[in-house]
Design an enzyme around this catalytic site. Sequence first.
Site, PDB file in Angstrom:
ATOM      1  N   THR A   8       0.856  -1.184   0.000  1.00 52.99           N
ATOM      2  CA  THR A   8       0.000   0.000   0.000  1.00 52.99           C
ATOM      3  C   THR A   8       0.888   1.229   0.000  1.00 52.99           C
ATOM      4  O   THR A   8       1.917   1.273   0.675  1.00 52.99           O
ATOM      5  CB  THR A   8      -0.963  -0.006   1.198  1.00 52.99           C
ATOM      6  OG1 THR A   8      -1.898  -1.062   0.997  1.00 52.99           O
ATOM      7  CG2 THR A   8      -1.741   1.300   1.308  1.00 52.99           C
TER       8      THR A   8
ATOM      9  N   PHE B 149       1.229   5.052   0.853  1.00 52.93           N
ATOM     10  CA  PHE B 149       0.645   6.051   1.747  1.00 52.93           C
ATOM     11  C   PHE B 149       1.148   7.437   1.352  1.00 52.93           C
ATOM     12  O   PHE B 149       2.312   7.594   0.971  1.00 52.93           O
ATOM     13  CB  PHE B 149       1.059   5.788   3.201  1.00 52.93           C
ATOM     14  CG  PHE B 149       0.394   4.570   3.779  1.00 52.93           C
ATOM     15  CD1 PHE B 149      -0.793   4.679   4.490  1.00 52.93           C
ATOM     16  CD2 PHE B 149       0.946   3.307   3.610  1.00 52.93           C
ATOM     17  CE1 PHE B 149      -1.413   3.562   5.023  1.00 52.93           C
ATOM     18  CE2 PHE B 149       0.333   2.180   4.133  1.00 52.93           C
ATOM     19  CZ  PHE B 149      -0.844   2.312   4.842  1.00 52.93           C
TER      20      PHE B 149
END
Length: 662
Positions: free
Chosen positions: A554, A556
């Site tokens: 992921t 960020f």
Amino acid sequence: MLVILSKSVSAHDKEMILIYLRDQGFAVREQKLGDDLIIGAVGKSAADLRELSLLPGVERVAATSKPYELASRETHAEDTIVTVGSGETAVKMGGSRITIIAGPCAVESREQILETALRVRESGAVILRGGAFKPRTSPYAFQGLGMKGLEFMKAAGEAADMPIVTEVVSPEWAAQMRDLTDMFQIGARNMQNFELLKRVGSLGKPVLLKRGPSATIEEWLLSAEYLLASGTKDVALCERGIRTFETYTRNTLDISAIPVVKALSHLPVIVDPSHAVGIRAKISPAALAAIAAGADGLTVEVHPRPDEALSDGPQSLYPEQFERLMRDIEALAPVVGKELLRTPRSTGSAPRRAAPVASLTPVASLTPVAKLSAELPVAFSGESGAYAERALMRAFGEDVPRLSCPGFNLVFNAVLDGSAAFGVVPVENSLAGSIHENYDLFIRYPDIAMAGELKLRIVHCLIAAPGADMDSLTIVRSHPQGFEQCREFLDKHPQWRLEPWNNTAAAVASIMREKNSAGELPPHIAAIAGEAAAAAQGLKVLKMGIETNPLNYTRFAIISRRVGDAAPVPPSLGSERPNKASLIFSVPNKPGSLFACLKILSERGINLSKLESRPIQGQPWRYLFYVDVSIPETEGLFTQTLGELKAITEDFHFLGMYRAAA
Ligand code: PEP
Ligand code: MN
């Protein structure tokens, strides 16, 4: 031995217990283990332990199962973070970071150590190594330049903004060396030189303790115990190869010692592939294996001209090989859930304090690196243990104050109203795609900009109450993306009802709120989240790594509030020139309009790393484009390009510019 204090112990009683233990000849250290306040006491004493347990404030006395107590994880569950150096150039080892030490085997001259320092620093090493006192197998081999060498090294470290580590071979030199070095190294041959350990430990400086060529792990940890018991708190262990029957390599790198020691001890483990392997071409693969096995860092020998080196030339890397190794480590780090701590690459070979700050002055110009106020927290969405919290700690350090928000919009709000200095929000997952909610928030909050990015490997776990098992489950909770990313695993259990939750850590926390009247946790509810979320709630991981594809990352965004056109950059991301920018725009509904945008980028050699279209809510068949581009180095070119793009697009939003994550 562990002395567990009662929760209500008074300061006076605690002091009396400490005095009693010291009088009996124990070395003592106070620790917090969960909610318990404990005193680790180490040493041989004829004291009657029953007497100790009768002292006011003592809850109980427990023997540890290990002969080393201060070094043991039993007395100190959390990773020790060792700080080397001070002020702006201080470097940390341990926790979620990978720390790289590099430099020559020996300091040979003022010029050689300075040149090496600048070269390894440019590739991202954060601590400079070099021997001034060299313990050599042959008395006729180069013995080092002694104190003169250490002075050259200190000067090189200062010029390159790097703390230094150097070997101390004799107790008589230790005090004199203390003011010149930032960290002492105890060499492999001296691992059991107990007088040296006691002397160096008493100086209070960080110590890198090498494993003896024939030392067992227990002997090694007992030597660490000597250092800790003598006064220093900052000890890092260094695996540097042990002696086996194999003669092809110089020693045998004991890779298995890394996970073993990490479980036995809270001290950081640094690996020295150079002395372990001894053959230049084989150093980098061994170094990567050490990182993959969980090492907290490396110490690597690098020489600008290894063929001319006065010691260990054949195992010293060329600076170019070291640069390549650093890039490989940067790519490997997220796979093992860590971040490479590195000095920013400058555009020239100048050290950090002379590094040019970007000369861009476009829509959002580079701003001074923001000082993170001690009081102002960094905001994230979710409960303790959320992936965003881990990303935050990676970017800002474990100690940074954190503000947990129950929604992404509240993270944006907190940054906007000044209650948080920065925020961390997910923007994209490598399997499930963009997180539209946060892209929408960037549009809704034009005063918030993207100031940095960071990638985190996501390893999902099935988490439930300690008494639960796979067969007792009927309900699984997670964020919809969590379900999406674990589709294959969930398809094997069609009887489970999936309940969407706001975020993964909140799904875990929800289990805690379903205790029955007898205070028991439900055995039928599980959640999908990260291991840290299970630990934060004291729940059990039923199955780890349930994501369909292990290459699950992921991305960020670190957000901050724009000041004028610019957004402050988090101090941890350094003052490097931004090289990536994110935009959102829509284009007029006519032939060739997207092509015209891409043409502008293409003609200027601007690389497009992301182009995604997404329907505009309430406007059927109209699309927003999410675009990530590289920023060219030529001054003014990017500003000009943005102006041209703005002129031919609609709904143009500049999210910010920042340093691209590896
Ligand atoms: C060194 O690091 O320079 C060195 C001599 O290593 P070891 O003590 O591991 O042989
Ligand atoms: Mn060497």
